[in-house]
Design a protein around this motif. Sequence first.
Motif, mmCIF file in Angstrom:
data_model
loop_
_atom_site.group_PDB
_atom_site.id
_atom_site.type_symbol
_atom_site.label_atom_id
_atom_site.label_comp_id
_atom_site.label_asym_id
_atom_site.label_seq_id
_atom_site.Cartn_x
_atom_site.Cartn_y
_atom_site.Cartn_z
ATOM 1 N N ALA A 1 75.918 54.066 138.394
ATOM 2 C CA ALA A 1 76.040 52.537 138.719
ATOM 3 C C ALA A 1 75.357 51.822 139.596
ATOM 4 O O ALA A 1 74.942 50.807 139.275
ATOM 5 C CB ALA A 1 77.466 52.521 139.228
ATOM 6 N N TRP A 2 74.836 52.442 140.653
ATOM 7 C CA TRP A 2 74.236 51.708 141.686
ATOM 8 C C TRP A 2 72.744 51.231 141.281
ATOM 9 O O TRP A 2 72.416 50.177 141.875
ATOM 10 C CB TRP A 2 74.124 52.356 142.910
ATOM 11 C CG TRP A 2 73.399 53.743 142.870
ATOM 12 C CD1 TRP A 2 73.770 54.817 142.824
ATOM 13 C CD2 TRP A 2 72.112 54.001 143.300
ATOM 14 N NE1 TRP A 2 73.123 56.028 143.090
ATOM 15 C CE2 TRP A 2 71.707 55.266 142.951
ATOM 16 C CE3 TRP A 2 71.075 53.046 143.452
ATOM 17 C CZ2 TRP A 2 70.402 55.838 143.004
ATOM 18 C CZ3 TRP A 2 69.700 53.517 143.474
ATOM 19 C CH2 TRP A 2 69.486 54.920 143.484
ATOM 20 N N LYS B 1 74.298 43.109 134.178
ATOM 21 C CA LYS B 1 73.428 43.946 135.255
ATOM 22 C C LYS B 1 72.266 44.589 134.593
ATOM 23 O O LYS B 1 72.363 45.180 133.309
ATOM 24 C CB LYS B 1 74.595 44.910 135.610
ATOM 25 C CG LYS B 1 75.554 44.498 136.582
ATOM 26 C CD LYS B 1 76.210 45.352 137.430
ATOM 27 C CE LYS B 1 77.376 44.721 138.286
ATOM 28 N NZ LYS B 1 78.554 44.438 137.411
ATOM 29 N N GLN C 1 79.325 43.889 130.553
ATOM 30 C CA GLN C 1 80.504 44.533 130.410
ATOM 31 C C GLN C 1 81.389 43.553 129.922
ATOM 32 O O GLN C 1 81.155 42.242 129.892
ATOM 33 C CB GLN C 1 81.147 44.606 131.947
ATOM 34 C CG GLN C 1 80.523 46.169 132.294
ATOM 35 C CD GLN C 1 80.550 46.463 133.895
ATOM 36 O OE1 GLN C 1 80.246 45.704 134.677
ATOM 37 N NE2 GLN C 1 80.737 47.818 134.131
ATOM 38 N N GLU D 1 81.950 46.854 126.298
ATOM 39 C CA GLU D 1 80.667 47.232 126.726
ATOM 40 C C GLU D 1 79.325 46.912 125.583
ATOM 41 O O GLU D 1 79.514 47.310 124.529
ATOM 42 C CB GLU D 1 80.613 48.624 127.272
ATOM 43 C CG GLU D 1 79.929 48.722 128.651
ATOM 44 C CD GLU D 1 80.077 50.085 129.159
ATOM 45 O OE1 GLU D 1 79.744 50.995 128.434
ATOM 46 O OE2 GLU D 1 80.709 50.310 130.182
#
Length: 212
Positions: free
Chosen positions: A47-48, A71, A115, A192
């Motif tokens: 995720a990072w 993202k 998301q 998603e």
Amino acid sequence: MNTVPSVDNAFDEVVEAIAERGIGIFPRFLDAPRVAALHQDFAALPAWQLTPAGIGRDQHQHTNKRIRTDKTRWLEGDSPARRDYLALMAGLQQQMNRQLFMGLKDYECHYALYQPGDFYKKHLDAFRGRGNRRLTTVVYLNEDWRPADGGDLLVYPEKGKAVLHRVLPEAGTLVCFLSEQFPHEVLPARRERLSIAGWFRIDDPVAPAVLL
Ligand SMILES: O=C(O)CCC(=O)C(=O)O
Ligand SMILES: [Fe+2]
């Protein structure tokens, strides 16, 4: 070029659409094994590594959550699936340059994750005479997308408010358009939504869009 004939045909269709209309939408441009490999590759990212997407150019990059909330992670040839995707796009670039003399010099692309609730408001990917993004590509990696899932890409004509194309982010679909000519937006999705957005770039930002 080590590509299968069906892909070369697909390139021809893209070239023709860009020459004639400046935009094309191609369901099943990516075959199922490619979609599956990219989806798996994307889903395996920690995720990072996915960070709030920037807007603006180069060193003026900044994030603005009123404009976009997805993202992203820049995609380089650092896994087999990514290398395969970049090779495919290199093939498309070559065909564009051969047939339309577009002078495309390189390609940059990122994975994008929307998301539930994420959006990207109406924008242009490039402004005439500023920046060097010439041709936009977006491919989607979402199996079994239904209209009720939202997340449509709406594409508008250069002038006017009527929607020109409404695209569901269906697995394998490619959308390709001249970056300076088509305002577009991503509506909020209810599940998603995974994609790869990319841009072929030129050296000279004031060269005409398509030389015929
Ligand atoms: O994901 C999409 O459908 C379009 C994304 C987009 O417009 C962009 O990243 O510039
Ligand atoms: Fe865009």
